[in-house]
Scaffold this motif. Structure first.
Motif, short mmCIF file in Angstrom:
data_model
loop_
_atom_site.label_atom_id
_atom_site.label_comp_id
_atom_site.label_asym_id
_atom_site.label_seq_id
_atom_site.Cartn_x
_atom_site.Cartn_y
_atom_site.Cartn_z
N GLN A 229 23.26 35.69 5.37
CA GLN A 229 24.21 36.16 4.76
C GLN A 229 25.21 36.43 3.23
O GLN A 229 25.10 37.45 2.46
N LEU A 230 25.11 34.71 2.90
CA LEU A 230 25.89 34.66 1.47
C LEU A 230 24.63 34.97 0.06
O LEU A 230 25.09 35.43 -0.84
N ALA A 231 23.62 34.65 0.27
CA ALA A 231 22.66 34.55 -0.36
C ALA A 231 22.63 36.51 -0.63
O ALA A 231 22.35 36.73 -2.10
N GLU A 232 22.26 37.01 0.26
CA GLU A 232 22.34 38.69 0.05
C GLU A 232 23.65 38.94 -0.61
O GLU A 232 23.68 40.25 -1.34
N ARG B 233 38.28 38.45 1.30
CA ARG B 233 38.85 37.95 -0.12
C ARG B 233 38.00 36.36 -0.19
O ARG B 233 37.32 36.28 -0.75
N GLU B 234 37.76 36.01 1.48
CA GLU B 234 37.71 34.52 1.14
C GLU B 234 36.02 33.60 0.74
O GLU B 234 35.33 33.28 0.24
N ARG B 235 35.33 35.17 1.37
CA ARG B 235 34.12 34.99 1.34
C ARG B 235 33.91 36.11 0.38
O ARG B 235 32.40 34.55 -0.27
N ALA B 236 34.32 36.49 -0.40
CA ALA B 236 33.86 36.94 -1.83
C ALA B 236 33.93 36.15 -2.90
O ALA B 236 33.54 36.00 -4.17
N MET B 237 34.76 35.22 -2.76
CA MET B 237 35.37 33.53 -3.25
C MET B 237 34.53 32.57 -3.68
O MET B 237 33.94 32.12 -4.07
N LEU B 238 34.20 32.60 -2.06
CA LEU B 238 33.33 31.93 -1.90
C LEU B 238 31.32 32.23 -2.51
O LEU B 238 31.07 31.23 -3.40
N VAL B 239 31.51 32.46 -2.26
CA VAL B 239 30.27 33.48 -2.79
C VAL B 239 30.04 33.89 -4.23
O VAL B 239 29.36 33.28 -5.82
N LEU B 240 31.19 34.16 -5.19
CA LEU B 240 31.85 33.84 -6.46
C LEU B 240 31.43 33.04 -6.82
O LEU B 240 30.25 32.36 -8.17
N ALA B 241 32.00 31.49 -6.23
CA ALA B 241 31.68 30.17 -6.94
C ALA B 241 30.21 30.10 -7.07
O ALA B 241 30.49 29.23 -8.14
N MET B 242 29.69 29.55 -6.07
CA MET B 242 28.19 29.17 -5.87
C MET B 242 27.58 30.34 -6.27
O MET B 242 26.28 29.39 -7.15
N VAL B 243 27.81 32.23 -6.65
CA VAL B 243 26.82 32.38 -8.57
C VAL B 243 27.61 31.84 -9.82
O VAL B 243 26.05 31.82 -10.57
N TYR C 143 38.57 28.81 5.57
CA TYR C 143 37.31 29.43 6.20
C TYR C 143 35.92 28.94 6.37
O TYR C 143 35.34 30.00 7.19
N ILE C 144 35.41 28.18 5.54
CA ILE C 144 34.08 27.92 6.01
C ILE C 144 33.86 27.51 7.42
O ILE C 144 32.91 27.84 8.58
N VAL C 145 34.91 26.39 7.67
CA VAL C 145 34.89 26.47 9.50
C VAL C 145 35.09 27.28 9.87
O VAL C 145 34.28 27.45 10.82
N ARG C 146 35.99 28.28 9.65
CA ARG C 146 36.06 29.66 10.77
C ARG C 146 34.68 30.21 10.44
O ARG C 146 34.63 30.51 11.84
N MET C 147 33.80 30.32 9.54
CA MET C 147 32.71 31.16 9.38
C MET C 147 31.95 30.27 10.76
O MET C 147 31.37 31.43 11.29
N VAL C 148 31.93 29.02 10.54
CA VAL C 148 30.54 28.24 11.42
C VAL C 148 31.14 28.46 12.54
O VAL C 148 30.04 28.86 13.56
N SER C 149 32.39 28.42 12.91
CA SER C 149 32.31 28.64 14.35
C SER C 149 32.71 29.76 14.63
O SER C 149 31.97 29.88 16.11
N ALA C 150 32.46 31.28 14.80
CA ALA C 150 32.42 33.02 14.39
C ALA C 150 30.59 32.53 14.76
O ALA C 150 30.40 33.53 15.12
N VAL C 151 30.22 32.14 13.76
CA VAL C 151 28.69 32.41 13.73
C VAL C 151 28.42 31.05 15.25
O VAL C 151 27.06 32.36 16.13
N VAL D 240 36.91 32.41 -10.54
CA VAL D 240 36.79 32.99 -9.57
C VAL D 240 37.70 34.43 -8.80
O VAL D 240 37.63 35.31 -8.77
N GLU D 241 39.16 33.96 -9.21
CA GLU D 241 40.29 34.49 -8.65
C GLU D 241 39.76 36.04 -9.62
O GLU D 241 40.35 37.40 -9.02
N GLY D 242 39.51 35.97 -10.72
CA GLY D 242 39.59 37.39 -11.26
C GLY D 242 38.22 37.90 -11.25
O GLY D 242 38.96 39.89 -10.83
N LEU D 243 37.39 37.46 -10.90
CA LEU D 243 36.41 38.03 -10.21
C LEU D 243 36.99 38.68 -8.94
O LEU D 243 36.13 40.12 -8.68
N ALA D 244 36.85 38.40 -8.19
CA ALA D 244 37.60 38.48 -6.43
C ALA D 244 38.49 39.51 -6.78
O ALA D 244 37.64 40.41 -5.72
#
Length: 145
Positions: A39-42, A94-104, A135-143, A81-85
């Protein structure tokens, strides 16, 4: 130590299914990680085109400045990251966008200046730990559910 390989997989030794103290969650569920990573790669592929070279080059210059502390570099990464977000459509978390932006951004900086890989990776991990851990902990728990 766990190493990230160029294909996005990691190598290293898992002990009892865990990645050690740096892991966001214990034990590691490989299928959950694969789902989240896909999902994050996409999303990352979409964001990759949006990030201007100027943003990357500015960050490269900060990383090259050895007088800047790790804290200061992390702050600069956070600002970028915040500026791009702010330009991301509001329908995305917003958190998902920030996570992906940081990795990109990490990928783009390392591609621009490969010698910075270790410093930029460490900074990105610090940024994610400080800003996005919950956010990552919540995302993993949801999946998992």
């Amino acid at each position: 130590e766990v190493e990230l390989q160029t294909d996005g997989n990691r190598s290293g030794h898992l002990q009892n299914g865990e990645l050690g103290e740096h892991s966001f969650f214990h034990p590691v569920n490989e299928e959950v990680i694969r789902i989240i990573a896909a999902q994050l790669a996409e999303i990352g592929d979409q964001f990759d085109k949006e990030i201007k070279a100027r943003v990357v080059n500015d960050l490269v210059q900060h990383f090259l400045n050895e007088n800047l502390s790790g804290e200061e570099i992390t702050r600069r990464m956070s600002e970028a990251v915040e500026g791009l977000a702010r330009a991301i459509p509001s329908d995305m978390e917003r958190e998902r966008a920030m996570l992906v932006l940081a990795m990109v951004l990490t990928k783009k900086i390392a591609n621009t200046m490969p010698s910075l890989l270790q410093r930029v990776f460490r900074t990105t991990v610090n940024y994610i730990n400080q800003q996005l851990h919950n956010y990552i902990v919540r995302m993993v728990s949801a999946v998992k559910q």
